[in-house]
Design a protein around this motif. Structure first.
Motif, PDB file in Angstrom:
ATOM      1  N   TYR A 191     -56.235 121.164  71.450  1.00 42.48           N
ATOM      2  CA  TYR A 191     -55.593 120.072  70.712  1.00 42.48           C
ATOM      3  C   TYR A 191     -55.052 120.632  69.415  1.00 42.48           C
ATOM      4  O   TYR A 191     -55.439 121.723  68.963  1.00 42.48           O
ATOM      5  CB  TYR A 191     -56.579 118.917  70.446  1.00 42.48           C
ATOM      6  CG  TYR A 191     -57.794 119.295  69.647  1.00 42.48           C
ATOM      7  CD1 TYR A 191     -57.772 119.284  68.252  1.00 42.48           C
ATOM      8  CD2 TYR A 191     -58.991 119.645  70.289  1.00 42.48           C
ATOM      9  CE1 TYR A 191     -58.891 119.631  67.519  1.00 42.48           C
ATOM     10  CE2 TYR A 191     -60.111 119.997  69.558  1.00 42.48           C
ATOM     11  CZ  TYR A 191     -60.048 119.987  68.171  1.00 42.48           C
ATOM     12  OH  TYR A 191     -61.147 120.331  67.442  1.00 42.48           O
ATOM     13  N   ARG A 192     -54.150 119.887  68.771  1.00 42.25           N
ATOM     14  CA  ARG A 192     -53.463 120.353  67.573  1.00 42.25           C
ATOM     15  C   ARG A 192     -53.592 119.312  66.467  1.00 42.25           C
ATOM     16  O   ARG A 192     -53.435 118.111  66.710  1.00 42.25           O
ATOM     17  CB  ARG A 192     -51.985 120.617  67.887  1.00 42.25           C
ATOM     18  CG  ARG A 192     -51.174 121.102  66.704  1.00 42.25           C
ATOM     19  CD  ARG A 192     -49.754 121.432  67.124  1.00 42.25           C
ATOM     20  NE  ARG A 192     -49.744 122.525  68.106  1.00 42.25           N
ATOM     21  CZ  ARG A 192     -48.646 122.968  68.710  1.00 42.25           C
ATOM     22  NH1 ARG A 192     -47.474 122.375  68.434  1.00 42.25           N
ATOM     23  NH2 ARG A 192     -48.702 123.947  69.561  1.00 42.25           N
ATOM     24  N   THR A 193     -53.904 119.797  65.277  1.00 39.73           N
ATOM     25  CA  THR A 193     -53.997 118.931  64.107  1.00 39.73           C
ATOM     26  C   THR A 193     -52.771 119.150  63.233  1.00 39.73           C
ATOM     27  O   THR A 193     -52.469 120.297  62.856  1.00 39.73           O
ATOM     28  CB  THR A 193     -55.271 119.231  63.295  1.00 39.73           C
ATOM     29  OG1 THR A 193     -56.410 119.042  64.142  1.00 39.73           O
ATOM     30  CG2 THR A 193     -55.364 118.323  62.086  1.00 39.73           C
ATOM     31  N   LEU A 194     -52.059 118.069  62.910  1.00 33.76           N
ATOM     32  CA  LEU A 194     -50.859 118.142  62.077  1.00 33.76           C
ATOM     33  C   LEU A 194     -51.218 117.701  60.662  1.00 33.76           C
ATOM     34  O   LEU A 194     -51.796 116.629  60.454  1.00 33.76           O
ATOM     35  CB  LEU A 194     -49.747 117.263  62.645  1.00 33.76           C
ATOM     36  CG  LEU A 194     -49.286 117.604  64.077  1.00 33.76           C
ATOM     37  CD1 LEU A 194     -48.207 116.627  64.531  1.00 33.76           C
ATOM     38  CD2 LEU A 194     -48.781 119.037  64.147  1.00 33.76           C
ATOM     39  N   THR A 195     -50.875 118.491  59.645  1.00 33.25           N
ATOM     40  CA  THR A 195     -51.153 118.202  58.244  1.00 33.25           C
ATOM     41  C   THR A 195     -49.834 118.108  57.484  1.00 33.25           C
ATOM     42  O   THR A 195     -49.002 119.029  57.578  1.00 33.25           O
ATOM     43  CB  THR A 195     -52.040 119.288  57.617  1.00 33.25           C
ATOM     44  OG1 THR A 195     -53.242 119.410  58.386  1.00 33.25           O
ATOM     45  CG2 THR A 195     -52.382 118.942  56.185  1.00 33.25           C
ATOM     46  N   PHE A 196     -49.664 117.012  56.754  1.00 34.23           N
ATOM     47  CA  PHE A 196     -48.440 116.808  55.971  1.00 34.23           C
ATOM     48  C   PHE A 196     -48.775 116.875  54.479  1.00 34.23           C
ATOM     49  O   PHE A 196     -49.818 116.387  54.033  1.00 34.23           O
ATOM     50  CB  PHE A 196     -47.831 115.437  56.298  1.00 34.23           C
ATOM     51  CG  PHE A 196     -47.431 115.297  57.747  1.00 34.23           C
ATOM     52  CD1 PHE A 196     -46.195 115.719  58.189  1.00 34.23           C
ATOM     53  CD2 PHE A 196     -48.319 114.745  58.671  1.00 34.23           C
ATOM     54  CE1 PHE A 196     -45.848 115.588  59.519  1.00 34.23           C
ATOM     55  CE2 PHE A 196     -47.979 114.618  59.997  1.00 34.23           C
ATOM     56  CZ  PHE A 196     -46.731 115.037  60.427  1.00 34.23           C
ATOM     57  N   LYS A 197     -47.924 117.502  53.695  1.00 31.89           N
ATOM     58  CA  LYS A 197     -48.166 117.658  52.263  1.00 31.89           C
ATOM     59  C   LYS A 197     -48.091 116.330  51.517  1.00 31.89           C
ATOM     60  O   LYS A 197     -48.777 116.114  50.526  1.00 31.89           O
ATOM     61  CB  LYS A 197     -47.159 118.639  51.664  1.00 31.89           C
ATOM     62  CG  LYS A 197     -47.340 120.066  52.174  1.00 31.89           C
ATOM     63  CD  LYS A 197     -46.361 120.999  51.486  1.00 31.89           C
ATOM     64  CE  LYS A 197     -46.568 122.440  51.956  1.00 31.89           C
ATOM     65  NZ  LYS A 197     -45.613 123.375  51.298  1.00 31.89           N
ATOM     66  N   GLU A 198     -47.217 115.441  51.927  1.00 35.65           N
ATOM     67  CA  GLU A 198     -47.031 114.155  51.245  1.00 35.65           C
ATOM     68  C   GLU A 198     -47.472 113.031  52.172  1.00 35.65           C
ATOM     69  O   GLU A 198     -47.386 113.155  53.394  1.00 35.65           O
ATOM     70  CB  GLU A 198     -45.562 113.962  50.865  1.00 35.65           C
ATOM     71  CG  GLU A 198     -45.051 115.039  49.901  1.00 35.65           C
ATOM     72  CD  GLU A 198     -43.578 114.836  49.591  1.00 35.65           C
ATOM     73  OE1 GLU A 198     -42.991 113.916  50.198  1.00 35.65           O
ATOM     74  OE2 GLU A 198     -43.034 115.599  48.776  1.00 35.65           O
ATOM     75  N   PRO A 199     -47.931 111.920  51.557  1.00 34.85           N
ATOM     76  CA  PRO A 199     -48.324 110.767  52.386  1.00 34.85           C
ATOM     77  C   PRO A 199     -47.125 110.235  53.164  1.00 34.85           C
ATOM     78  O   PRO A 199     -45.994 110.196  52.659  1.00 34.85           O
ATOM     79  CB  PRO A 199     -48.852 109.752  51.377  1.00 34.85           C
ATOM     80  CG  PRO A 199     -49.136 110.539  50.143  1.00 34.85           C
ATOM     81  CD  PRO A 199     -48.189 111.669  50.116  1.00 34.85           C
ATOM     82  N   LEU A 200     -47.380 109.847  54.360  1.00 37.64           N
ATOM     83  CA  LEU A 200     -46.323 109.277  55.188  1.00 37.64           C
ATOM     84  C   LEU A 200     -46.415 107.762  55.149  1.00 37.64           C
ATOM     85  O   LEU A 200     -47.466 107.189  55.445  1.00 37.64           O
ATOM     86  CB  LEU A 200     -46.462 109.761  56.634  1.00 37.64           C
ATOM     87  CG  LEU A 200     -46.245 111.268  56.868  1.00 37.64           C
ATOM     88  CD1 LEU A 200     -46.410 111.573  58.349  1.00 37.64           C
ATOM     89  CD2 LEU A 200     -44.876 111.698  56.387  1.00 37.64           C
ATOM     90  N   PRO A 201     -45.345 107.093  54.732  1.00 40.78           N
ATOM     91  CA  PRO A 201     -45.382 105.619  54.737  1.00 40.78           C
ATOM     92  C   PRO A 201     -45.371 105.093  56.154  1.00 40.78           C
ATOM     93  O   PRO A 201     -44.668 105.605  57.028  1.00 40.78           O
ATOM     94  CB  PRO A 201     -44.101 105.241  53.982  1.00 40.78           C
ATOM     95  CG  PRO A 201     -43.182 106.396  54.185  1.00 40.78           C
ATOM     96  CD  PRO A 201     -44.045 107.629  54.236  1.00 40.78           C
TER      97      PRO A 201
END
Length: 296
Positions: free
Chosen positions: A271-281
């Motif tokens: 499985y893959r974990t996706l990490t975003f630098k900014e909050p996603l609305p």
């Protein structure tokens, strides 16, 4: 009439020469017959002698062939000297030497395979019945001849390999030893205790009857931090034949899977974990409400 008389005289000369050669030709034929008889007797005696030894059958055939060649060469040389008195053994050997050089250049590959076959026949490491692999050809050695070896692949096909290939390239003899080591990789989830998982895997492998555990060690090592699991290197010993290796691997994999399931230890899917630098609305999608139709 002179040409006719000359031809008649030449024919008379040829006839007289042929008549004078009759005794020598008769003796030469007798020598050839004696060489054939000696060859038969020597082959029978050599076969009885070699049968008492532990030499492989192909090596016995080689000795018989070399003895037969030596007897025939000596017999033909004696017959040639008797039939043509001007010949000597030295001149015959010189002619054979020059001829052998020419034949050697013309049949280089044949002689290369022949000499390689002799060396292979004296090897003790590769025997008939061994499972070998060389240059992409893998199977059971069915026959070792003078110029080529016959390898029966696991799918039943017969591959005839020139002996020079087996002599000049690395050959893997898989059945040289009675036992062979097998390794598989097994992964467990990150939230599992490593020592507990190792114990469960070890007990499962030790319980398989195809695993040799009394004289050979079972080794379970944590190998790496993979993308979705901690991978264990599972190593054990079993029979050296390919079918024994496949059967043991099947039994061990099934036993380890069953033991981990019974212990509640997860074998995770990737499985893959996706990490975003900014909050996603997050935006709710508008609801499409159907308007009631007007009654006419």
């Amino acid at each position: 009439m002179e040409p006719v008389n000359l031809l008649i005289d030449q024919l008379h000369g040829i006839a007289r020469g042929a008549i004078t050669l009759v005794p020598s030709l008769t003796v030469a034929i007798i020598v050839i017959f004696l060489a054939w008889l000696v060859n038969k007797l020597a082959a029978a005696a050599l076969a009885r002698t070699l049968r008492r030894t532990r030499l492989r059958k192909s090596l016995q055939e080689l000795f018989t062939l070399l003895t037969s060649i030596a007897i025939w060469v000596i017999g033909i040389m004696i017959a040639a000297v008797i039939l043509f008195p001007g010949l000597t053994p030295a001149s015959i050997l010189a002619g054979l030497g020059i001829g052998s050089v020419a034949i050697g250049f013309a049949f280089k590959d044949v002689f290369e395979n022949f000499l390689a076959g002799i060396i292979i026949l004296f090897r003790r490491e590769m025997r008939i019945g061994d499972h070998v692999e060389c240059e992409g050809v893998e199977g059971v050695v069915a026959r070792i001849a003078i110029r080529e070896s016959h390898i029966r692949q696991t799918d039943g096909q017969l591959v005839i390999v020139p002996n020079s290939i087996l002599f000049k390239n690395p050959v893997t003899v898989r059945t040289d030893q009675e036992h062979r080591r097998v390794t598989v990789i097994c992964g467990v989830a990150y939230d599992v205790d490593v020592d507990e998982a190792r114990t469960v895997i070890t007990d499962a492998v030790r319980g398989c009857d195809t695993v040799i555990s009394d004289s050979k060690p079972i080794q379970i090592f944590a190998q790496e931090f993979a993308s979705s699991s901690i991978n264990f290197e599972v190593t054990w010993w079993t029979g050296s034949k390919p079918v024994e290796v496949r059967a043991s691997r099947d039994q061990v994999v099934a036993a380890v899977k069953r033991a981990l399931d019974d212990a509640g230890i997860e074998i995770p899917f990737p499985y893959r974990t996706l990490t975003f630098k900014e909050p996603l609305p997050l935006q709710r999608a508008p609801e499409n409400k159907e308007q009631p139709a007007d009654d006419d």
